[in-house]
Design an enzyme around this catalytic site. Sequence first.
Site, PDB file in Angstrom:
ATOM      1  N   ASP A  44       0.808  -1.226   0.000  1.00 42.47           N
ATOM      2  CA  ASP A  44       0.000   0.000   0.000  1.00 42.47           C
ATOM      3  C   ASP A  44       0.843   1.279   0.000  1.00 42.47           C
ATOM      4  O   ASP A  44       0.654   2.155   0.860  1.00 42.47           O
ATOM      5  CB  ASP A  44      -0.931   0.009   1.233  1.00 42.47           C
ATOM      6  CG  ASP A  44      -1.821  -1.222   1.280  1.00 42.47           C
ATOM      7  OD1 ASP A  44      -2.373  -1.588   0.238  1.00 42.47           O
ATOM      8  OD2 ASP A  44      -1.956  -1.823   2.363  1.00 42.47           O
TER       9      ASP A  44
ATOM     10  N   GLU B 203     -11.339   0.755  -3.567  1.00 40.69           N
ATOM     11  CA  GLU B 203     -10.594   1.196  -2.379  1.00 40.69           C
ATOM     12  C   GLU B 203      -9.341   1.949  -2.808  1.00 40.69           C
ATOM     13  O   GLU B 203      -9.099   2.137  -4.005  1.00 40.69           O
ATOM     14  CB  GLU B 203     -10.220  -0.014  -1.503  1.00 40.69           C
ATOM     15  CG  GLU B 203      -9.389  -1.048  -2.221  1.00 40.69           C
ATOM     16  CD  GLU B 203      -9.250  -2.374  -1.476  1.00 40.69           C
ATOM     17  OE1 GLU B 203     -10.004  -2.618  -0.508  1.00 40.69           O
ATOM     18  OE2 GLU B 203      -8.386  -3.173  -1.875  1.00 40.69           O
TER      19      GLU B 203
END
Length: 497
Positions: free
Chosen positions: A33, A188
């Site tokens: 991420d 997301e």
Amino acid sequence: MSKILSLLLFMIISESSFAQGYRNPIISGYHPDPSVCRVGSDFYLVNSSFQYFPGVPVFHSNDLINWEQIGNVLTRDSQLSLKGASSWLGIYAPTIRYNDGTYYMITTNVGNGGNFLVTATSPNGPWSEPVWLSQQGIDPSLYFEDGKVYMCSNPDDAIWLSEIDAKTGKQLSKSRMLWQGDGGRYPEGPHIYKKDGYYYLLISEGGTEIAHHLTIARSRNIYGPYESDPDNPLLTNCSRKGQNMQIQGTGHGDFVQAKDGSWWLVFLAYRNFGGSYHHLGRETYLAPVEWKKGEWPVVNGGNPIDTLMNATTLTKHKMPHAQPLDFSRGDLGPEYIHIQNPILENYIFKGNKLVLKGHGSLSVNNQPTFVGKRQEQVCGSVEFRVYPKHNAEGGISVYQINDGHYDLFVKDGRVSLRCKLKNIDYIVKSDKIWSEWMNLRISYNDKMYKFEYSDDGTSYKSLGELNCSLLSSEVAGGFTGVVIGMYADGGDVEFAQ
Ligand code: 6LW
């Protein structure tokens, strides 16, 4: 002959500014991420950290390829509670941004409070106490414009936006839905950028496994309506061209523009080893972006991502390597992490030794005494000298998740190899030993971990080998990758190098 010599000399001198091609991943091992920002010619990058403490590693680079870890954002219990956190919980995807002299890091503590942001005047920290936010959903991001601060995240399976007061965390406008994505599951990882009069909304879809991909939409108005790029997905390796590559799961990205005007994308992906398995976790990757005025961005010429990238890069700047481990320094460096909040009195530096005081089993998520480092290299080895007192157990663990780890340890005059995998918990092999201090060594390649011991550091005996793929995310589970560390259980254990 002299021509060859001068050519060699030229190659050596120009090595540091050689600007064609690089290797992916740019940050290997469990570093998922990624989010990046630029300040002048410096780039700063953060990653998610899940159940590990300290949380959210911070990296610095001047070329987007060579990175040095300069610290962690969440270094205090008051910023980061990991009570009950497993490899599925804790700190999810962070975003780093710089605005008007302040660095911001926004993320979600899943299981202990939800969304919050912290600020600092230097990326080296110290970072502030958390400012808690009310808009729900994971993967929050910040966007600054005209003195306003906006936050987006993904409650209710879509990307939502609200204006916030970044100092107090108060939500200043009601949350409004921007986009549900291009049809993939789990929209997301949103980030908003403004370019040529458009607001661009970059997101991930498909879930973080093999179908993970990036999509993008844009609007003239920050609240929408957003139109989807007709060429979506913006990035995927789950395609006819990308399906056989070692790198899979490309997604969760963040754009950054370098000082020379070039655009780049950092994102996560994983490398398969021995079939469709990855045990090193999701890593950080880089791709060049072409983004013409008024047009949609194109990542890597529309091609899938490979380990060798033949792109023109920024001028390369090597970064210093992490300091070698030295217990006499009295600390271990920012790359060393604990499972959940460490109980500090269980970690004692004594001369050139580290004494660990046990606090329960590695298989239970309750602040076990463990300190380790992400496995970043595919091949390598780790070795410590270990001396457990009385009935204590101490050794080295190859740890993926509380119910997926291999432990090489000494206890009760024996050296043993444990395999813990789901409901399997068994001693693979155990030998009687006669010496107090034992050298424990774990060597690894892309397929196997090999477990050895020695009482003189010269001749080693093997306790066996175990497969890397059994500790993969596919088999063992979790959002992390392998971390190799020292641990103690049931008493005091001395470690030396
Ligand atoms: C993260 C989400 C994701 O917050 O997985 O791959 C979640 N992307 O965006 C856990 O990493």
